[in-house]
Design an enzyme around this catalytic site. Structure first.
Site, PDB file in Angstrom:
ATOM      1  N   ARG A  11      47.884 -46.477  43.695  1.00  0.00           N
ATOM      2  CA  ARG A  11      48.254 -47.821  43.241  1.00  0.00           C
ATOM      3  C   ARG A  11      47.246 -48.885  43.683  1.00  0.00           C
ATOM      4  O   ARG A  11      47.353 -50.056  43.295  1.00  0.00           O
ATOM      5  CB  ARG A  11      49.628 -48.192  43.782  1.00  0.00           C
ATOM      6  CG  ARG A  11      50.714 -47.214  43.407  1.00  0.00           C
ATOM      7  CD  ARG A  11      52.049 -47.631  43.970  1.00  0.00           C
ATOM      8  NE  ARG A  11      52.463 -48.909  43.451  1.00  0.00           N
ATOM      9  CZ  ARG A  11      53.083 -49.100  42.308  1.00  0.00           C
ATOM     10  NH1 ARG A  11      53.391 -48.067  41.557  1.00  0.00           N
ATOM     11  NH2 ARG A  11      53.411 -50.302  41.904  1.00  0.00           N
ATOM     12  N   GLU A  14      38.936 -41.197  24.243  1.00  0.00           N
ATOM     13  CA  GLU A  14      39.467 -40.751  25.534  1.00  0.00           C
ATOM     14  C   GLU A  14      38.367 -40.086  26.377  1.00  0.00           C
ATOM     15  O   GLU A  14      38.284 -40.304  27.587  1.00  0.00           O
ATOM     16  CB  GLU A  14      40.652 -39.803  25.290  1.00  0.00           C
ATOM     17  CG  GLU A  14      41.281 -39.187  26.520  1.00  0.00           C
ATOM     18  CD  GLU A  14      41.842 -40.177  27.529  1.00  0.00           C
ATOM     19  OE1 GLU A  14      41.915 -41.387  27.247  1.00  0.00           O
ATOM     20  OE2 GLU A  14      42.176 -39.744  28.646  1.00  0.00           O
ATOM     21  N   GLU A  53      35.438 -44.193  33.617  1.00  0.00           N
ATOM     22  CA  GLU A  53      36.355 -44.453  34.731  1.00  0.00           C
ATOM     23  C   GLU A  53      35.886 -43.815  36.025  1.00  0.00           C
ATOM     24  O   GLU A  53      35.952 -44.440  37.073  1.00  0.00           O
ATOM     25  CB  GLU A  53      37.737 -43.843  34.429  1.00  0.00           C
ATOM     26  CG  GLU A  53      38.601 -44.644  33.514  1.00  0.00           C
ATOM     27  CD  GLU A  53      39.923 -43.921  33.251  1.00  0.00           C
ATOM     28  OE1 GLU A  53      40.962 -44.553  33.373  1.00  0.00           O
ATOM     29  OE2 GLU A  53      39.904 -42.710  32.908  1.00  0.00           O
ATOM     30  N   HIS A  74      26.764 -47.854  11.598  1.00  0.00           N
ATOM     31  CA  HIS A  74      26.850 -49.310  11.570  1.00  0.00           C
ATOM     32  C   HIS A  74      26.550 -49.924  12.929  1.00  0.00           C
ATOM     33  O   HIS A  74      27.021 -51.025  13.228  1.00  0.00           O
ATOM     34  CB  HIS A  74      28.243 -49.723  11.067  1.00  0.00           C
ATOM     35  CG  HIS A  74      28.556 -49.155   9.721  1.00  0.00           C
ATOM     36  ND1 HIS A  74      27.949 -49.625   8.573  1.00  0.00           N
ATOM     37  CD2 HIS A  74      29.347 -48.130   9.351  1.00  0.00           C
ATOM     38  CE1 HIS A  74      28.393 -48.912   7.538  1.00  0.00           C
ATOM     39  NE2 HIS A  74      29.234 -47.999   7.987  1.00  0.00           N
ATOM     40  N   ASN A  87      53.783 -56.672  46.646  1.00  0.00           N
ATOM     41  CA  ASN A  87      53.088 -56.085  45.490  1.00  0.00           C
ATOM     42  C   ASN A  87      53.446 -56.959  44.300  1.00  0.00           C
ATOM     43  O   ASN A  87      54.614 -57.052  43.943  1.00  0.00           O
ATOM     44  CB  ASN A  87      53.591 -54.639  45.316  1.00  0.00           C
ATOM     45  CG  ASN A  87      53.300 -54.040  43.959  1.00  0.00           C
ATOM     46  OD1 ASN A  87      54.003 -53.158  43.506  1.00  0.00           O
ATOM     47  ND2 ASN A  87      52.273 -54.503  43.284  1.00  0.00           N
ATOM     48  N   GLY A  88      52.453 -57.622  43.738  1.00  0.00           N
ATOM     49  CA  GLY A  88      52.743 -58.493  42.592  1.00  0.00           C
ATOM     50  C   GLY A  88      51.923 -59.763  42.665  1.00  0.00           C
ATOM     51  O   GLY A  88      50.952 -59.847  43.428  1.00  0.00           O
ATOM     52  N   TRP A  95      45.633 -53.470  46.038  1.00  0.00           N
ATOM     53  CA  TRP A  95      44.709 -53.643  44.915  1.00  0.00           C
ATOM     54  C   TRP A  95      44.591 -55.149  44.745  1.00  0.00           C
ATOM     55  O   TRP A  95      45.537 -55.815  44.341  1.00  0.00           O
ATOM     56  CB  TRP A  95      45.257 -52.996  43.650  1.00  0.00           C
ATOM     57  CG  TRP A  95      44.283 -52.965  42.514  1.00  0.00           C
ATOM     58  CD1 TRP A  95      43.332 -52.021  42.275  1.00  0.00           C
ATOM     59  CD2 TRP A  95      44.169 -53.908  41.444  1.00  0.00           C
ATOM     60  NE1 TRP A  95      42.630 -52.328  41.131  1.00  0.00           N
ATOM     61  CE2 TRP A  95      43.121 -53.480  40.606  1.00  0.00           C
ATOM     62  CE3 TRP A  95      44.844 -55.091  41.125  1.00  0.00           C
ATOM     63  CZ2 TRP A  95      42.740 -54.176  39.461  1.00  0.00           C
ATOM     64  CZ3 TRP A  95      44.463 -55.790  39.987  1.00  0.00           C
ATOM     65  CH2 TRP A  95      43.418 -55.320  39.167  1.00  0.00           C
ATOM     66  N   CYS A 125      49.226 -52.371  44.094  1.00  0.00           N
ATOM     67  CA  CYS A 125      49.537 -52.156  45.500  1.00  0.00           C
ATOM     68  C   CYS A 125      50.695 -51.179  45.679  1.00  0.00           C
ATOM     69  O   CYS A 125      51.553 -51.044  44.822  1.00  0.00           O
ATOM     70  CB  CYS A 125      49.901 -53.447  46.230  1.00  0.00           C
ATOM     71  SG  CYS A 125      48.786 -54.807  45.905  1.00  0.00           S
ATOM     72  N   LYS A 160      37.248 -41.441  30.039  1.00  0.00           N
ATOM     73  CA  LYS A 160      37.276 -40.598  31.249  1.00  0.00           C
ATOM     74  C   LYS A 160      35.944 -40.697  31.990  1.00  0.00           C
ATOM     75  O   LYS A 160      35.903 -40.821  33.201  1.00  0.00           O
ATOM     76  CB  LYS A 160      37.534 -39.124  30.909  1.00  0.00           C
ATOM     77  CG  LYS A 160      38.929 -38.740  30.510  1.00  0.00           C
ATOM     78  CD  LYS A 160      39.949 -38.761  31.619  1.00  0.00           C
ATOM     79  CE  LYS A 160      40.554 -40.100  31.812  1.00  0.00           C
ATOM     80  NZ  LYS A 160      41.644 -40.580  31.081  1.00  0.00           N
ATOM     81  N   LYS A 185      46.129 -46.814  39.358  1.00  0.00           N
ATOM     82  CA  LYS A 185      46.836 -45.982  38.394  1.00  0.00           C
ATOM     83  C   LYS A 185      47.934 -46.745  37.686  1.00  0.00           C
ATOM     84  O   LYS A 185      48.209 -46.535  36.520  1.00  0.00           O
ATOM     85  CB  LYS A 185      47.434 -44.775  39.122  1.00  0.00           C
ATOM     86  CG  LYS A 185      48.103 -43.831  38.171  1.00  0.00           C
ATOM     87  CD  LYS A 185      47.861 -42.408  38.512  1.00  0.00           C
ATOM     88  CE  LYS A 185      48.197 -41.484  37.380  1.00  0.00           C
ATOM     89  NZ  LYS A 185      47.165 -41.435  36.342  1.00  0.00           N
TER      90      LYS A 185
HETATM   91  C1  G6P Z   1      45.595 -47.755  34.205  1.00  0.00           C
HETATM   92  C2  G6P Z   1      45.281 -46.322  34.540  1.00  0.00           C
HETATM   93  C3  G6P Z   1      45.070 -45.526  33.259  1.00  0.00           C
HETATM   94  C4  G6P Z   1      46.286 -45.647  32.361  1.00  0.00           C
HETATM   95  C5  G6P Z   1      46.631 -47.114  32.078  1.00  0.00           C
HETATM   96  C6  G6P Z   1      47.983 -47.249  31.405  1.00  0.00           C
HETATM   97  O1  G6P Z   1      44.489 -48.373  33.670  1.00  0.00           O
HETATM   98  O2  G6P Z   1      44.122 -46.252  35.353  1.00  0.00           O
HETATM   99  O3  G6P Z   1      44.875 -44.168  33.584  1.00  0.00           O
HETATM  100  O4  G6P Z   1      46.042 -44.999  31.159  1.00  0.00           O
HETATM  101  O5  G6P Z   1      46.709 -47.834  33.305  1.00  0.00           O
HETATM  102  O6  G6P Z   1      48.980 -46.849  32.300  1.00  0.00           O
HETATM  103  P1  G6P Z   1      50.376 -46.293  31.889  1.00  0.00           P
HETATM  104  O7  G6P Z   1      51.035 -45.934  33.186  1.00  0.00           O
HETATM  105  O8  G6P Z   1      51.094 -47.409  31.196  1.00  0.00           O
HETATM  106  O9  G6P Z   1      50.183 -45.126  31.007  1.00  0.00           O
END
Ligand code: G6P
Length: 611
Positions: A27, A484, A491, A507, A99-100, A73, A2, A488, A606
């Site tokens: 957020r 990665e 996501e 495997h 937020n929390g 969120w 949030c 991507k 994020k």
């Molecule tokens: C969330 C974001 C990712 C990020 C991860 C870790 O899942 O969507 O993009 O890699 O958190 O976040 P940080 O801020 O600790 O790198």
């Protein structure tokens, strides 16, 4: 997670709050709400994005000099109008954004129900504000004191802001675990989860520490601890340009951030690396070099994309520093009973510097005496404030939820760290070090060349956008890149994708391969090149559709792959910085073509400030 925003001052609060919420949407974006006070305490809230609430409100009619706003969120209760914040107390006099997570909200709720309180939402936050109201109404105390008393009883994480119908000159905020910044203008105050909603009004800010309360009353700021000790605010100047948080002509933040990488990597290296004079200094860890080079072990903890950067760092540290490295998901590390000693060095990698699991992993390792280093992007965030030392990535604000430029900046910092240690430890030859420094300095130009591949990648994306699965395979330094690339794609396009070490394919994942399965190989020239060529043949033999990221001038893979994407070659340890770029672009274009919301993918946020 949030995002929260608050304002008290001489301007109209609503435009500041709503614009601020749009900046904080990374957020969370399940629902939005605003509370404004102008004689009456009015709450406007709605499921959906900030723009959806904005469209339903006539800005001119919302006059108020004090207000709070929230973009959610969801944790407790599905995203709907009722569960959206702000929440009002039963009397209708107090409004709160939160937020929390309040972990003991159930027992507090049970007590309040017995006292005759009723609740309209399913949230812990509504319980929280009524708990405060109950203390306020039943004790002869000021509201700020009631908040303080309540905070001493709740368990969990919070960044909160509260306004009261009884006092249009009072704004109260507090934090524990979730970030909160107070902006200081002339006779006006701002609150926000990060500095981005504030910087166009003031660059003077106070980052609240855990268990601190900010009381803004009669245009004065008082900060106290929840133990009731008054504290001197530590005012800092934020160094952030407004352009850095705007799209700058790009259709999406993600695309802007992908294209910013030559600059962000350059910014990250600047002042630290000068290959010509063999200079490499990371000031932030300077005093800890001895400790790191003599470490029994390096533990890396992180989540998501940052964890992938940690895997690349594992290879680099082990190869050049000869120190054993373990890379852990922060969420797993914190809940097992890991063996950590005083001679261990833990590196926490985090773009936001606020990830709850990473913070908890740091706490755990710290309690066992380990030295803690941070590699973070957001200056002044919680992780850098908890670590013994560390280095910022200086990639600039990253707003797209899918991390791109933070990843390459993290690897750049970790590479510099490893090379600095290797040099001091004498585990790298002078000529190799010199060569790597020159190569590292050239990475921004090579990334820029990789970005020139954009039209080709867009073309390939069109052909594969309807696939239901993707496999990403790489070996050695390119294995974390495969992970990665797959992350991507998942996501932002919601296509199922798996990253795998190419040799492990035999495997299990090989069973998935048929003429419909796109397989992305990261097959640049490195020590496992011949091996990965064999893996490509194995996929070809089963009619898989091969897209290969190869080094410029490669002809061998081109004979087998349906498409080859040629990227500039660098030392293999630096290739992840370059080979990841086409994968970022591939996922971006596929997601756009599928009509997905690239910057705000469903269910994600994020900054994950809940465990
Ligand atoms: C969330 C974001 C990712 C990020 C991860 C870790 O899942 O969507 O993009 O890699 O958190 O976040 P940080 O801020 O600790 O790198």
């Amino acid at each position: 997670m949030c995002g929260i925003v608050g304002y008290l001052g001489k301007r109209e609060a609503y435009p500041i709050i709503i614009k601020g919420l749009q900046r904080l949407e990374y957020r969370g974006y399940d629902s939005t709400g605003v509370a404004l006070l102008n004689g009456e305490l009015s709450v406007y809230k709605k499921k959906g994005k900030v723009s959806e609430l904005r469209e339903t409100l006539a800005e001119d009619s919302l006059t108020s000099n004090i207000g709070i706003g929230h973009t959610r969120w969801a944790t407790h209760g599905e995203p709907n109008d009722i569960n959206a914040h702000p929440h009002l107390s039963q009397s209708g006099k107090l409004a709160m954004i939160h937020n929390g997570i309040i972990e003991n909200y159930d027992s507090i709720k049970t007590d309040l129900l017995k006292k005759g309180y009723s609740f309209t939402s399913e949230t812990d936050s509504e319980v929280f504000i009524n708990f405060i109201e109950d203390i306020y109404l039943n004790n002869d105390v000021e509201l700020s004191e009631a908040v303080r008393l309540a905070l001493n009883k709740v368990v969990g994480a919070y960044a909160i802001a509260i306004i009261s119908k009884d006092d249009p000159e009072l704004l109260i905020a507090a934090r524990k675990g979730s970030p909160l910044v107070v902006g200081l203008g002339k006779d006006e105050f701002f609150l926000a989860s990060d500095a981005t909603p504030i910087i166009e009004y003031t660059n003077e800010v106070v980052y609240l520490e855990d268990q601190e309360i900010a009381i803004i009353k009669n245009r004065n700021l008082t900060i106290k601890s929840i133990e009731d000790v008054e504290l001197t605010p530590y005012v800092q100047t934020v160094d952030m340009e407004l352009e850095a948080i705007e799209k700058g002509g790009y259709e999406h933040f993600m695309l802007k951030e992908i294209f910013e990488q030559p600059k962000s990597i350059g910014d990250c290296l600047r002042g630290r690396l000068r290959a010509n004079d063999g200079q490499l200094v990371l000031g932030g860890i300077h005093d800890y070099v001895n400790k790191i080079m003599n470490a029994d072990r390096i533990l890396i903890v992180a989540c998501g994309t940052s964890w992938h950067a940690g895997l690349v760092a594992e290879y680099i540290f082990e190869e050049f520093c000869r120190i054993p490295v373990e890379v852990e998901y922060a969420s797993e590390f914190r809940y097992r009973n890991p063996v950590v000693g005083e001679k261990d060095v833990l590196i926490a990698i985090s773009q936001s510097g606020e990830t709850a699991d990473t913070l908890a992993a740091i706490d755990l390792a710290k309690s066992k005496g380990a030295t803690i280093l941070g590699v973070c992007n957001v200056v002044g965030s919680s992780i850098p404030r908890m670590t013994h030392a560390g280095s910022y990535t200086h990639a600039g604000p990253e707003i797209g939820v899918a991390s791109t430029k933070a990843f390459t900046a993290q690897i750049s910092v970790l590479t510099m760290m490893a090379l600095m240690i290797a040099e001091r430890k004498g585990t790298i030859s002078e000529s190799l070090l010199r060569n790597l420094l020159v190569e590292l300095e050239a990475v921004p130009q090579k990334v820029a060349k990789a970005l020139d591949l954009n039209p080709q990648i867009e073309y390939i994306s069109e052909l594969f956008k309807d696939a239901s699965n993707f496999l990403y395979l790489g070996r050695g330094y390119n294995f974390p890149v495969a992970l990665e690339g797959a992350l991507k794609l998942k996501e932002i396009s919601y296509i199922h994708a798996e990253g795998y070490p190419a040799a492990e394919m035999k495997h299990g994942p090989i069973a998935l391969i048929d003429e419909n399965m796109p397989v992305v190989f990261i097959a640049t020239r490195d020590s496992s090149y011949e091996k990965i060529v064999s893996n490509i043949q194995e996929v070809k033999a089963r009619k898989g559709r091969v897209i290969a990221i190869v080094s410029e001038g490669d002809t061998e893979v081109a004979k087998m792959a349906e498409f080859t994407i040629e990227v500039p070659q660098a030392h293999e340890a630096l290739m992840p910085l370059i080979s990841v770029v086409p994968l970022q672009l591939l996922s971006y274009h596929i997601a756009v073509m599928r009509g997905c919301n690239v910057d705000q993918p469903r269910n994600l946020a994020k900054s994950v400030t809940v465990e």
